[in-house]
Design an enzyme around this catalytic site. Sequence first.
Site, mmCIF file in Angstrom:
data_model
loop_
_atom_site.group_PDB
_atom_site.id
_atom_site.type_symbol
_atom_site.label_atom_id
_atom_site.label_comp_id
_atom_site.label_asym_id
_atom_site.label_seq_id
_atom_site.Cartn_x
_atom_site.Cartn_y
_atom_site.Cartn_z
ATOM 1 C CG HIS A 135 -6.960 14.128 48.919
ATOM 2 N ND1 HIS A 135 -6.653 12.791 48.964
ATOM 3 C CD2 HIS A 135 -7.187 14.417 47.617
ATOM 4 C CE1 HIS A 135 -6.684 12.295 47.750
ATOM 5 N NE2 HIS A 135 -7.004 13.248 46.909
ATOM 6 C CB THR A 186 -17.866 27.892 47.726
ATOM 7 O OG1 THR A 186 -18.111 29.288 47.616
ATOM 8 C CG2 THR A 186 -16.779 27.488 46.746
ATOM 9 N NE ARG A 201 -19.104 36.548 45.749
ATOM 10 C CZ ARG A 201 -18.676 35.658 46.649
ATOM 11 N NH1 ARG A 201 -19.413 34.602 46.952
ATOM 12 N NH2 ARG A 201 -17.525 35.810 47.252
#
Length: 215
Positions: A135, A186, A201
């Site tokens: 979205h 990410t 990480r």
Amino acid sequence: MRAQRRPRRGMFEAPFKVRNHVERILGLPWVRFTFLVAGVRFGRRFRIFGAPILQRVANSEILFGDGLELRSTPRSNPLAPRSPCVFATREAGAVIRVGVDCGFSGAAIVAASRIEIGDRVMVGSNATIVDTDFHPLSPLARRTHARPVARPVRIEDDVFIGTQAMILKGVTVGRGAVVGAGAVVTRDVPPFTIVAGNPARVVGEVEPDVPSPAS
Ligand SMILES: CC(C)(COP(=O)(O)OP(=O)(O)OC[C@H]1O[C@@H](n2cnc3c(N)ncnc32)[C@H](O)[C@@H]1OP(=O)(O)O)[C@@H](O)C(=O)NCCC(=O)NCCS
């Protein structure tokens, strides 16, 4: 380098495996029908436990290499996949490409642009790989059903993705890397590193004990 097959355990090693393999073999016609209806093909040497969910929109591609292993039923993996494996394209032109000897347990792979998965990649139970936010981020754009951002994802050869991990849009997971259980990835993951946590990480390194493709 010639592709090395992952050794597989025999079905008579443990009694529960007999049941799993009987179910697998009996379910094969339905599995074949599922792939046929979706217009998706799998290669040779496959082991598919239960029908995956295949949602391919017109003019998009979902491609699997040889040696595909899919576990879509709760009994087919000790971590009991909570849903069948899902491979879905959301836009015309989207591509999901999976290399040889890859395994997925109840994983969801959803592409609006491109998700490329290399060879010998293992994707743990209920892990998610997406190249889109699904979205738009602005409320107005959501109201008007505008297209969300999509950025291609690449998972290179010999990657191991832990259970319930999430790989989000635009990420490249480098060759031989390990993604810890529950990690939210990410940013790019360097080759032969171990990442964990939210956001993921680097927490360690992997010994690169296989020759690089060029050598
Ligand atoms: C990522 C993983 C492979 C790392 O194992 P390891 O190399 O032995 O790492 P360690 O246990 O020594 O942990 C190293 C550090 O990372 C942290 N860590 C490890 N796994 C983590 C995870 N999943 N989430 C958050 N942090 C994690 C540890 O707490 C430790 O931190 P510290 O140095 O501050 O104490 C392992 O922890 C893991 O997540 N395995 C799950 C695999 C899986 O899901 N298999 C199922 C497939 S269906």
